[in-house]
Design a protein around this motif. Structure first.
Motif, PDB file in Angstrom:
ATOM      1  N   GLY A 334      21.519   5.965 -19.686  1.00  0.00           N
ATOM      2  CA  GLY A 334      21.758   6.595 -20.984  1.00  0.00           C
ATOM      3  C   GLY A 334      21.820   5.607 -22.127  1.00  0.00           C
ATOM      4  O   GLY A 334      21.605   5.966 -23.278  1.00  0.00           O
ATOM      5  N   CYS A 335      22.132   4.355 -21.831  1.00  0.00           N
ATOM      6  CA  CYS A 335      22.144   3.350 -22.888  1.00  0.00           C
ATOM      7  C   CYS A 335      20.742   3.110 -23.424  1.00  0.00           C
ATOM      8  O   CYS A 335      20.563   2.814 -24.592  1.00  0.00           O
ATOM      9  N   PHE A 336      19.740   3.247 -22.558  1.00  0.00           N
ATOM     10  CA  PHE A 336      18.391   2.836 -22.937  1.00  0.00           C
ATOM     11  C   PHE A 336      17.424   3.983 -23.174  1.00  0.00           C
ATOM     12  O   PHE A 336      16.388   3.788 -23.792  1.00  0.00           O
ATOM     13  N   GLY A 375      25.403   9.067 -23.589  1.00  0.00           N
ATOM     14  CA  GLY A 375      24.259   8.188 -23.819  1.00  0.00           C
ATOM     15  C   GLY A 375      23.704   8.308 -25.231  1.00  0.00           C
ATOM     16  O   GLY A 375      23.091   7.379 -25.747  1.00  0.00           O
ATOM     17  N   LEU A 376      23.927   9.468 -25.863  1.00  0.00           N
ATOM     18  CA  LEU A 376      23.390   9.672 -27.211  1.00  0.00           C
ATOM     19  C   LEU A 376      24.100   8.807 -28.247  1.00  0.00           C
ATOM     20  O   LEU A 376      23.593   8.619 -29.348  1.00  0.00           O
ATOM     21  N   THR A 378      25.552   5.680 -27.254  1.00  0.00           N
ATOM     22  CA  THR A 378      25.680   4.295 -26.803  1.00  0.00           C
ATOM     23  C   THR A 378      24.479   3.487 -27.268  1.00  0.00           C
ATOM     24  O   THR A 378      23.358   3.976 -27.234  1.00  0.00           O
ATOM     25  N   VAL A 381      19.826   2.317 -27.422  1.00  0.00           N
ATOM     26  CA  VAL A 381      19.085   3.532 -27.767  1.00  0.00           C
ATOM     27  C   VAL A 381      20.036   4.716 -27.763  1.00  0.00           C
ATOM     28  O   VAL A 381      20.383   5.236 -26.713  1.00  0.00           O
ATOM     29  N   GLY A 382      20.535   5.089 -28.923  1.00  0.00           N
ATOM     30  CA  GLY A 382      21.381   6.275 -29.037  1.00  0.00           C
ATOM     31  C   GLY A 382      20.852   7.082 -30.196  1.00  0.00           C
ATOM     32  O   GLY A 382      20.981   6.692 -31.352  1.00  0.00           O
TER      33      GLY A 382
HETATM   34 NA    NA Z   1      22.240   5.336 -25.467  1.00  0.00          NA
END
Ligand code: NA
Ligand code: NA
Lengths: 438, 173, 317
Positions: A334-336, A375-376, A378, A381-382
């Motif tokens: 979710g980070c990426f 993840g959205l 973080t 890429v959020g």
């Molecule tokens: Na993210």
């Protein structure tokens, strides 16, 4: 080479290609293509076109562009700020009323759209400048919108859940219902945190602003169109008019009518951005769907998926430990990557593992969605972070992150509560639709 | 080459308009289907397949335009770390990988489309839709994608556009 | 090294179907049985089964087999009727009356014609299989064509949809995994499908009345186990023999079990409190009358020897 070792090689190659910054859709496609050519030869490769096309030839996917269009239409008008204004007038007596009003507006808007960035943009455009003007801590103001915006994929309709429903072959109507109570729970937790922070900070300038009953009543008609759209979609869904996929069409049509009739958006110059944004987001998702199906075909054809599932089944780890690892993996992903890409890549591999460990696929869909919400917001890429960066370019990323951190912890708390009380997700669908089909 | 890039982006934009039109058409047809079914109580036979095919076609025809808008999401972790020179090299590599994939899809889709056309393939439904029509979107879309990628490779190589676009993450939503 | 050589020499075939794997589904078991028997024959042949459409989508299996993505499939032949219109006759209302009739039909000139077309397409039939099905309704029982007047119906295939429409129902087109919720919310009021699907989709929770296959069924579907000719020709003599022998066993097993599918259907629905009825020969004939002016007619128009095919099938006692 054993299927598991082969799986490892494929995984490494995929990470390498993704790391070059190639668009996810094309990266998945080229890796799939390469391994199919290597192991199945030219015959396998010649089936690529058919696999790509057949991957999208599914009526259930129809709802994706339509729910995106709902969000794009409403976000392009003043509708978001109206919603927010009405709530602010009614809640002004509370400490931190504006933050709570923003979170509430996000939750309501989430019921209109299936995507989080749309929710974030629609409410944040008005909400963030307003909160900052009235002396709110910038971190709280941006964090509340970043986190509130993520409700877009938890409160139905939700594109994330549609994708999960398709990938896991579970009922999308049931998934939607399962998201309602967790969505309200998170809204409550977020609001409680905003109240707490504001109470600790002491009275703000906005405490002076009083709205008369008349002013408050005057704001109500502005909320009416939203209620009409929501009631319209729910009626279509549960009143025997439409299946979940078809109800999205009703929603898109109602939202287009709403912005045309109420907000007078009908000139081509104003309409085109709606269609362009719809096209941009849905094509991005649908292209990843197409190539991830090719990727999934490659993995299954080389027996990697099955070998992995068999390997994990033999491991005999505690099911909660297993769930913890899966969630950690999803969190890192979710980070990426945006939710759509993660779900499409991981569900076919993860789902057999999760269900064989005895977890309910519908409940897991909700857990997965909350994880994707995290993840959205973080880095790096959020999607919601970029939206806020667009609304308030002068706020440094670290401030937004600091403001979002408590909300992220509340999401983790939400996931723990879901594990302790699975009924939060499953009670509503079980009550309204009867016990789950297993 | 300037002219080529301009012509290709014009084509991609045109294809994007067609794709957006197909999405709007799909919304209208879904509503028409529900009206026919619910209000008039009549059969709705062709709409389901029509809408499905419209959206598949919209995806493949819209993809070149979305590439032009840099809307295909990617992982920009490594590019963020790199200096301008290395970033440009990586940007070129990424675009070339995309180009190779789109060309391969174009090549395989041509034969596939031809088979459907020559074989008179239809759907097995009551509507009996002729498959070569929606199938056409894949060769056309992948051809335009390839042409668009060639323009992008050229623009990055000559320093006309920054690699990976200006926005972090490539896409805003 | 010798062991390695032997492993290399072994041929691996991919078998695909759309039904749940390892859960006792008869159609899955039929394919698994072929795989087991072939392995036991020890002729250097291995069959990997991909259940639940986990490799290619259900309707793409025909194409995937011709393209070499898969070698073997258990496939509802009607799915390929968009490419071979004649295959539409294998999911045609009223052509097959019951399981005994289906077995006789396998040896008839009608099936010889169908199989000729299958073979010309580059496909070998490993085992025959016919599945029965029925009608289900949320309202009153469906016995005569008049019973469906004004009903919103979802049909499993084009030929049945045409017959429903001819009887005055309005046809809705939704994917099979949405049938349950469509029945629940009232988007659909009636449906036809196979005995197995009635049970696996738990439609007994939504339906009031079931028209079970019985002795005068209208709903039968041909779902053979197929193999691409190219893959078949690549096998050596011993492998082919072992495969055909395994397929014969699977075919017999299925003929026995498919009847049990119908029994299970009736038992499950009765247990769930659903009314279960069957058609009389007269009622089935009324439906056939409707089919004559709808599905049979349009089939005859689409397929060059269409009328002949239908007449040949109807002649089988
Ligand atoms: Na993210
Ligand atoms: Na939502």
């Amino acid at each position: 080479m054993s299927p598991l070792a082969l799986g490892l090689v494929i995984c490494l190659v995929t990470v390498l290609v993704l790391a070059t910054g190639t668009p996810v859709a094309f990266a998945l496609g080229i890796v799939a293509f390469g391994f199919i050519a290597l192991f199945d030869g030219w015959y396998g490769v010649m089936a690529t076109a058919d696999t790509l096309f057949a991957g999208l030839e599914d009526f259930t996917l129809v709802s994706i562009p339509m729910f995106v269009m709902m969000g794009a239409a409403v976000a392009s008008s003043r509708a978001g700020s109206d919603l927010y204004e009405a709530l602010a007038r009614w809640l002004h007596r509370l400490p931190g009323s504006l933050a709570v009003a923003n979170i509430g507006a996000c939750a309501l808007f989430a019921a209109l759209t299936g995507s989080s960035p749309a929710t974030c943009a629609a409410i944040g455009k008005m909400g963030i400048p307003e909160m900052r003007r009235r002396g709110y801590n910038t971190g709280l103001a941006t964090g509340a919108i970043a986190a509130g915006g993520t409700l877009g994929i938890l409160i139905p309709p939700s594109i994330t859940m549609i994708l999960y429903g398709i990938a896991s072959e579970s009922s999308i109507g049931r998934l939607f219902l399962a998201g309602v109570m967790p969505g309200l729970m998170l809204t409550g937790l977020f609001s409680a945190w905003a109240l707490f922070v504001s109470w600790r900070q002491g009275p703000l300038a906005d405490a002076d602003r009083r709205y008369s009953l008349r002013e408050r009543l005057a704001a109500l008609p502005r909320v009416l169109p939203f209620v009409v759209v929501i009631v319209g979609v729910v009626w279509a869904l549960y009143g025997g008019v439409a299946t979940p996929s078809e109800a999205a069409g009703v929603g898109a049509m109602l939202c287009l009518l709403l912005v045309a009739l109420v907000y007078r958006v009908w000139r081509w110059r104003e309409l085109w951005p709606i269609f362009r944004d719809t096209l941009k987001e849905s094509v991005m998702i649908l292209m990843i769907i197409a190539t991830s199906i090719l990727f999934g075909y490659m993995l299954a054809s080389l027996y990697v998926t099955q070998a992995l599932a068999e390997w994990i089944a033999v491991l005999e780890v505690n099911r909660w430990v297993l769930l913890g690892w899966i969630n950690l993996l999803l969190l890192v992903a979710g980070c990426f990557l945006p939710p759509a890409a993660i779900i499409l890549m991981t569900t076919p591999i993860m789902l057999p593992i999760v269900t064989s460990a005895g977890f309910d696929p519908i409940w897991f869909g909700v857990m997965l969605t909350v994880n994707m919400e995290l993840g959205l917001i973080t880095p790096p890429v959020g999607l919601n972070l970029y939206v806020i960066n667009g609304i308030a370019p002068d706020v440094p990323l670290t401030t937004i992150l600091k403001g979002s951190l408590p909300f992220m912890l509340l999401m983790v708390l939400g996931m723990v509560l879901l594990c302790l009380f699975p009924g939060i997700a499953t009670w509503l669908p079980d009550t309204l639709m009867g016990p789950a089909l297993v | 080459m300037e002219r080529y890039a301009a012509a290709v982006s014009w084509l991609s934009r045109l294809s994007g308009y067609v794709a957006a039109g197909l999405i709007l058409l799909a919304v209208l047809v879904v509503c028409q289907m529900l009206f026919v079914r619910y209000a008039l109580g009549q059969s709705a036979i062709w709409q389901n397949e029509f809408v499905t095919f419209s959206l598949v076609a919209a995806t493949f025809l819209g993809a070149p335009y979305v590439l032009l808008l840099r809307g295909h999401v990617n992982v920009e972790l490594v590019p963020l770390w790199l200096g301008p020179r290395a970033k440009r090299v990586l940007g070129l590599a990424a675009s070339l990988i995309g180009l190779v994939f789109c060309v391969l899809v174009f090549i395989t889709s041509i034969e596939w489309w031809w088979e459907a056309w020559a074989g008179g393939w239809e759907t097995s439904s009551v509507w009996r839709a002729r498959l070569w029509i929606p199938y056409l979107s894949l060769p056309v879309g992948s051809l335009l994608l390839s042409l668009q990628y060639v323009a992008e490779v050229w623009a990055i190589a000559t320093g006309r556009v920054p690699p990976f676009g200006a926005l972090p993450g490539g896409a805003e939503a | 090294l010798a062991a390695f050589g032997a492993a290399e020499a072994a041929t691996t075939l991919k078998a695909s179907h759309q039904f749940p794997g390892g859960k006792g589904d008869v159609r899955d078991e039929m394919v698994q049985m072929i795989a087991r028997e072939v392995a036991a024959a020890d002729v250097g042949l291995e069959i990997r089964v991909y259940p639940g459409a986990s490799l290619v989508k259900a309707k793409e299996q025909w194409q995937a087999m011709l393209k070499g993505q898969i070698d073997i499939t258990s496939f509802p032949l009607d799915y390929a009727s968009g490419r071979h219109a004649a295959f539409g006759a294998t999911l045609m209302p009223g052509l097959v009356k019951n399981h005994a009739h289906a077995r006789r039909l396998n040896e008839s000139p009608f099936m010889a014609e169908i199989k000729k077309e299958i073979e010309e397409a580059g496909v070998v039939v490993l085992a025959d299989a016919w599945l029965a099905g029925g009608f289900g309704s949320k309202d009153k029982c469906i016995l005569e064509p008049d019973d469906v007047q004004g009903l919103k119906a979802r049909s499993a295939g084009a030929t049945f949809a045409e017959m429903w429409a001819g009887a005055g129902a309005s046809i809705i087109n939704i994917p099979s995994n949405e049938v349950y919720s469509a029945l629940q919310t009232g988007v659909a009021e009636a449906t036809d499908t196979s005995s197995g699907s009635f049970v696996s989709f738990r439609l007994y929770e939504q339906l009031k009345c079931l028209t079970a296959p019985g002795e005068n069924a209208l709903w039968f579907m041909y779902e053979p186990v197929l193999m691409s000719k190219r893959s078949f020709d690549r096998l050596d003599e011993k492998q082919r023999e072992a495969l055909m022998e395994a397929a014969k066993k699977a075919e017999d097993y299925f003929a026995e079990e498919s009847r049990k599918l119908d029994e299970e259907l009736v038992a499950t629905f009765e247990k769930a409190g659903v009314e279960v009825v069957t058609m009389t020969p007269e009622q089935a004939e009324m439906w056939r009358e409707v089919a004559r002016r709808t599905s049979y007619k349009s089939f005859a128009e689409q397929v060059p020897n269409g009328q002949e095919l239908i007449d040949m099938a109807l002649e089988v006692e």
